[in-house]
Design a protein around this motif. Structure first.
Motif, PDB file in Angstrom:
ATOM      1  N   ILE A  36       5.421 -55.467   2.484  1.00  0.00           N
ATOM      2  CA  ILE A  36       6.169 -54.203   3.404  1.00  0.00           C
ATOM      3  C   ILE A  36       6.445 -53.055   2.552  1.00  0.00           C
ATOM      4  CG2 ILE A  36       8.278 -53.695   4.670  1.00  0.00           C
ATOM      5  CD1 ILE A  36       8.209 -56.517   5.600  1.00  0.00           C
TER       6      ILE A  36
ATOM      7  N   ILE B 214       3.189 -51.049   1.412  1.00  0.00           N
ATOM      8  CA  ILE B 214       2.507 -50.349   2.644  1.00  0.00           C
ATOM      9  C   ILE B 214       3.567 -49.069   2.579  1.00  0.00           C
ATOM     10  CG2 ILE B 214       2.122 -50.192   5.048  1.00  0.00           C
ATOM     11  CD1 ILE B 214       1.471 -53.192   4.776  1.00  0.00           C
ATOM     12  N   ARG B 215       4.704 -49.209   2.337  1.00  0.00           N
ATOM     13  CA  ARG B 215       5.753 -48.180   2.765  1.00  0.00           C
ATOM     14  C   ARG B 215       5.552 -47.018   1.739  1.00  0.00           C
ATOM     15  NH1 ARG B 215       7.890 -44.454   3.548  1.00  0.00           N
ATOM     16  NH2 ARG B 215      10.016 -43.849   3.873  1.00  0.00           N
TER      17      ARG B 215
ATOM     18  N   TYR C 259      -2.851 -51.297   8.531  1.00  0.00           N
ATOM     19  CA  TYR C 259      -1.404 -51.703   7.699  1.00  0.00           C
ATOM     20  C   TYR C 259      -0.214 -51.311   8.259  1.00  0.00           C
ATOM     21  CZ  TYR C 259      -5.207 -52.441   4.001  1.00  0.00           C
ATOM     22  OH  TYR C 259      -6.053 -52.994   3.232  1.00  0.00           O
TER      23      TYR C 259
ATOM     24  N   SER D 219       2.293 -54.525   8.354  1.00  0.00           N
ATOM     25  CA  SER D 219       3.767 -54.342   7.786  1.00  0.00           C
ATOM     26  C   SER D 219       4.556 -55.097   8.941  1.00  0.00           C
ATOM     27  CB  SER D 219       3.881 -52.941   7.820  1.00  0.00           C
ATOM     28  OG  SER D 219       3.934 -52.023   8.710  1.00  0.00           O
TER      29      SER D 219
ATOM     30  N   SER E 160       4.079 -58.732   8.686  1.00  0.00           N
ATOM     31  CA  SER E 160       4.907 -59.290   7.383  1.00  0.00           C
ATOM     32  C   SER E 160       6.141 -59.357   7.672  1.00  0.00           C
ATOM     33  CB  SER E 160       4.566 -58.398   6.364  1.00  0.00           C
ATOM     34  OG  SER E 160       3.109 -58.519   5.659  1.00  0.00           O
TER      35      SER E 160
END
Length: 316
Positions: free
Chosen positions: A46, A49-50, A60, A64, A67
């Motif tokens: 997470i 991806i952020r 993604y 995210s 996840s």
């Protein structure tokens, strides 16, 4: 029977896993390590991806959310399970049991819908590469995510409300490590035919139909792959879908093996073992599958830590 139907249950007892007392500490350490790995692995995905702009793509976005769903799915059952392993009172309140059941259904169903969205994303990426950015627009991706959350919220709420209307007998022992819906139905003194009918109907909508859609997507992908003349193209396409296929196999394989088999062939030990597989093992393995088999994630990990090291050096 009418008198038994009026029995008020304030709490349930969770029997947990059939573990010998001398092995209790060993299994506690094992499940604690598994849960911490699940939490840290999914949080890492997470965060990556952020932070990494290269991962701000439809695939993604779905990953995210997956996840986050895995992290919450495991957190619904594991903390209480670990607490009960170290406690002499493995009880859970009636309200707590229904709450656990609601969130268990919610995040389990959410994963099913997100896997469908990810399969559709791979289908568009491989079969319509030139139109990918047009088809998988930010509006469509956000709509798919929101729709997944809304549908699973209502599905979990329906089952929880139907369960709340049932009465329970004096026997409040659940032979499981969490408040499993089927185990609760067996304890009820009320007529459960409505609950079973809704489970049968919605089970097809939430599990079977998404699974068939995923199979259809990958059938189209395989058909498209073998039209590619180069071996390199075939290898690239399969590597793109490999991680997603691994997750689908783990998730649906265990659930179908448990819930689509005749109930008479499922011993309590087998049911608990299968439940451990999709509630504990699968959420833990997903971060490894997506990080070790995915060049983008490994690249993002390197970029984020490299940038952090540069900032630290400049600071000092």
């Amino acid at each position: 029977m009418a008198g038994r139907n009026q029995t008020v249950i304030s709490e349930f007892l969770l029997l947990g896993l059939p573990i010998e007392s001398e092995q209790q500490n060993l299994f506690y350490a094992l499940f604690l390590a598994t849960y911490l790995t699940t939490a840290l692995g999914n949080l890492l995905i997470i965060i990556l991806i952020r932070l990494d702009s290269h991962l701000h793509t439809p695939m993604y976005l779905f990953l995210s959310n997956l996840s986050f769903s895995d992290l919450c799915f495991s957190s619904v059952t594991m903390p209480k399970f670990l607490q009960n392993m170290q406690s002499q009172d493995p009880s859970i309140s009636y309200a707590g049991c229904l709450t656990q059941m609601y969130f268990f259904l919610f995040f389990g169903d959410l994963e099913s819908f997100l896997l469908v969205a990810m399969a559709y994303d791979r289908y568009v990426a491989i079969c319509f590469p030139l139109r990918y950015s047009t088809i998988m627009s930010p509006k469509l991706c956000l709509s798919l995510v929101v729709l997944s959350w809304v549908l699973t919220m209502f599905h979990a709420l329906i089952h929880t409300l139907l369960m709340a209307r049932l009465c329970f007998c004096a026997d409040s022992v659940i032979p499981h490590f969490f408040c499993d819906m089927s185990a609760l139905l067996k304890l009820s003194c009320s007529d459960t035919r409505v609950n079973e009918l809704v489970i049968f109907i919605t089970g097809g909508l939430i599990l079977v139909i998404p699974f068939l859609l995923i199979i259809l997507s990958y059938a189209r992908i395989v058909s498209s792959i073998f039209k590619v003349p180069s071996v390199r193209g075939i290898h690239k396409a399969f590597s793109t879908c490999g991680s997603h296929l691994s997750v689908v196999s783990l998730f649906y394989g265990t659930i179908i093996g448990l819930y689509l088999c005749p109930s008479s062939s499922n011993s309590p030990v087998k049911e608990i073992a299968m439940a451990v597989m999709y509630t504990v093992v699968t959420p833990m393995l997903n971060p490894f599958i997506y990080s070790l088999r995915n060049r983008d994630m490994k690249g993002a990990l390197g970029r984020v830590f490299f940038k952090k090291n540069i900032l630290v050096c400049l600071w000092w």
